[in-house]
Design a protein around this motif. Sequence first.
Motif, PDB file in Angstrom:
ATOM      1  N   ASP A 266      38.297  43.083  41.882  1.00 58.83           N
ATOM      2  CA  ASP A 266      38.625  42.664  43.246  1.00 58.83           C
ATOM      3  C   ASP A 266      39.064  43.833  44.137  1.00 58.83           C
ATOM      4  OD1 ASP A 266      38.857  40.784  45.279  1.00 58.83           O
ATOM      5  OD2 ASP A 266      40.978  40.417  44.864  1.00 58.83           O
ATOM      6  N   GLY A 267      38.325  44.928  44.055  1.00 60.10           N
ATOM      7  CA  GLY A 267      38.542  46.011  45.005  1.00 60.10           C
ATOM      8  C   GLY A 267      39.596  47.028  44.641  1.00 60.10           C
ATOM      9  N   ALA A 268      40.146  46.962  43.423  1.00 61.91           N
ATOM     10  CA  ALA A 268      41.164  47.941  43.009  1.00 61.91           C
ATOM     11  C   ALA A 268      40.967  48.296  41.540  1.00 61.91           C
ATOM     12  CB  ALA A 268      42.565  47.385  43.240  1.00 61.91           C
TER      13      ALA A 268
ATOM     14  N   ASP B  26      38.448  34.226  40.641  1.00 67.33           N
ATOM     15  CA  ASP B  26      37.367  35.007  41.258  1.00 67.33           C
ATOM     16  C   ASP B  26      36.684  35.974  40.293  1.00 67.33           C
ATOM     17  OD1 ASP B  26      38.047  33.719  43.579  1.00 67.33           O
ATOM     18  OD2 ASP B  26      39.147  35.411  44.451  1.00 67.33           O
ATOM     19  N   THR B  27      37.449  36.499  39.334  1.00 68.29           N
ATOM     20  CA  THR B  27      36.908  37.582  38.497  1.00 68.29           C
ATOM     21  C   THR B  27      37.018  37.338  36.998  1.00 68.29           C
ATOM     22  OG1 THR B  27      38.980  38.844  38.298  1.00 68.29           O
ATOM     23  CG2 THR B  27      37.657  39.219  40.290  1.00 68.29           C
ATOM     24  N   GLY B  28      37.872  36.401  36.565  1.00 72.36           N
ATOM     25  CA  GLY B  28      38.101  36.194  35.136  1.00 72.36           C
ATOM     26  C   GLY B  28      39.126  37.150  34.558  1.00 72.36           C
TER      27      GLY B  28
ATOM     28  N   HIS C 150      46.397  33.393  40.063  1.00 73.70           N
ATOM     29  CA  HIS C 150      45.396  32.315  40.078  1.00 73.70           C
ATOM     30  C   HIS C 150      44.084  32.790  40.702  1.00 73.70           C
ATOM     31  CE1 HIS C 150      43.292  28.968  42.074  1.00 73.70           C
ATOM     32  NE2 HIS C 150      43.626  28.254  41.001  1.00 73.70           N
ATOM     33  N   ASP C 151      44.187  33.395  41.866  1.00 74.66           N
ATOM     34  CA  ASP C 151      42.972  33.766  42.596  1.00 74.66           C
ATOM     35  C   ASP C 151      42.188  34.867  41.884  1.00 74.66           C
ATOM     36  OD1 ASP C 151      43.768  31.903  44.427  1.00 74.66           O
ATOM     37  OD2 ASP C 151      44.349  33.350  45.992  1.00 74.66           O
TER      38      ASP C 151
END
Length: 495
Positions: free
Chosen positions: A95-97, A389-391, A384-385
């Motif tokens: 997620d971008g990091a 979103d990514t597992g 949670h998110d």
Amino acid sequence: MNLTYKSTRGGAQVTASQAILKGLADDGGLYVPSSIPALDVSVEELSNMTYQEVAYEVMKLYLTDFTPQELKSCIDKAYDSKFDAEEIAPMVYADGAYYLELFHGATIAFKDMALSILPHLMTTSARKNHVDHEIVILTATSGDTGKAAMAGFADVEGTKIIVFYPKDGVSPVQEKQMVTQKGKNTFVVGIHGNFDDAQTGVKKMFNDKELAKVLDANGYQFSSANSINIGRLVPQIVYYVYAYAMLVHNEEIVNGEKINVVVPTGNFGNILAAYYAKNMGLPIDRLICASNENKVLYDFFSTGRYDKNRDFVVTSSPSMDILISSNLERLIYKIAGEDAEANRSLMEALSHDGKYEITPEMRERLKDFYGNFADEDQTARTIHDLYTDTGYVIDTHTAVAATVYKKYVSDTQDTKKTVIASTASPFKFARSVMTAIDKKYADMGDFELIDELSSISGVPVPKAVEEIRTAPVLHNTQCDVDEMEDTVKKWLNIK
């Protein structure tokens, strides 16, 4: 060049090994290097090195009274099969990091990165300085330091270790890890109070000259495994250098490209290590300090005022439930122009009034830092998110950092490549993590949750957790805050 260490409150300079042995300076200050050394090998060279090799290149610059053989021996003993990842500190992009996983050691928290090597640095230091007393490691923990320190020092000849922790202020796994610790030289005490009470009690014993005389007469001397010990701080610098080198190696960045670093912060040691890495020449731009609801550091960076006079909040990220960030003193000393008297007066104000305010000139020197905080709902939502979103599953402390990172990007529009220090395994905080992912897990038992976490994440249950499933409780001592010194004396058989 031999690098010496000085106290943030003045006093005589000492060698690295003497600073490691003493932990806290005689005047109550913290040891800092007389200058921050520059990296003397290129990032290109570092990018082709193992973690152990990078550790040597960084630590040799700080521990200059250790021979190459002594230092390499300490490193090899520390960073071995105790870690379940060959890289020691692997990175995961999600997620971008870039999540720098610092929890692959014996106790599945980032404290292992430094506490695996500290016992070896300390026993080597004792030999170098002809110490004949038994070294008593006295430590307060907000959850992770205690177990990691005991795992490192258990049955190490010439040492004993005493750990104080807040009885109702750690996770069930954290407590079980500590109270099941083996080793004839280990002692764990739950205090009726919070982490700041434990830390203040330990500092009081360190500064008690009469107690020092009593210990000396009985063949003991105190030292510290808390992050106030420079032997804890120096190994932490290593993983930021390693992370940058790995990003270059993996062609995620080009050499010289600046990155940001996000650190979930309680006692300020971990983010201070990143600051030192930046000052060594590592291309770090912003140092993003992430707090939980005990947001004393966020308020400090926002206002220039440090004020611990507030309610203490018990959160799902207990290692950050801290109102007195001890390592901040090292930064205060630095931004005060290394003026020991100015620093001393601020620390005395903190001790007497619980607060202090820095000057506008000092605030100007904090531009490298950005502070923000995450409340409990935000922390749970991030866990949670990210999983949805990514597992990818992160623990509560890392989730505080990830939440604050999103706030930083929103506030600044700065989208530089960013490393988030992932400071603990989600298995250490399985209940908080699993109920954040889905409320249906709320009624499960602790080890049921751990098995379910393994199932949904695809990650095997770590050995550190598996071991405590059936381990017997070996430590059940509890005491009030004002009984800490007597408890220490009793265990050491001092009248």
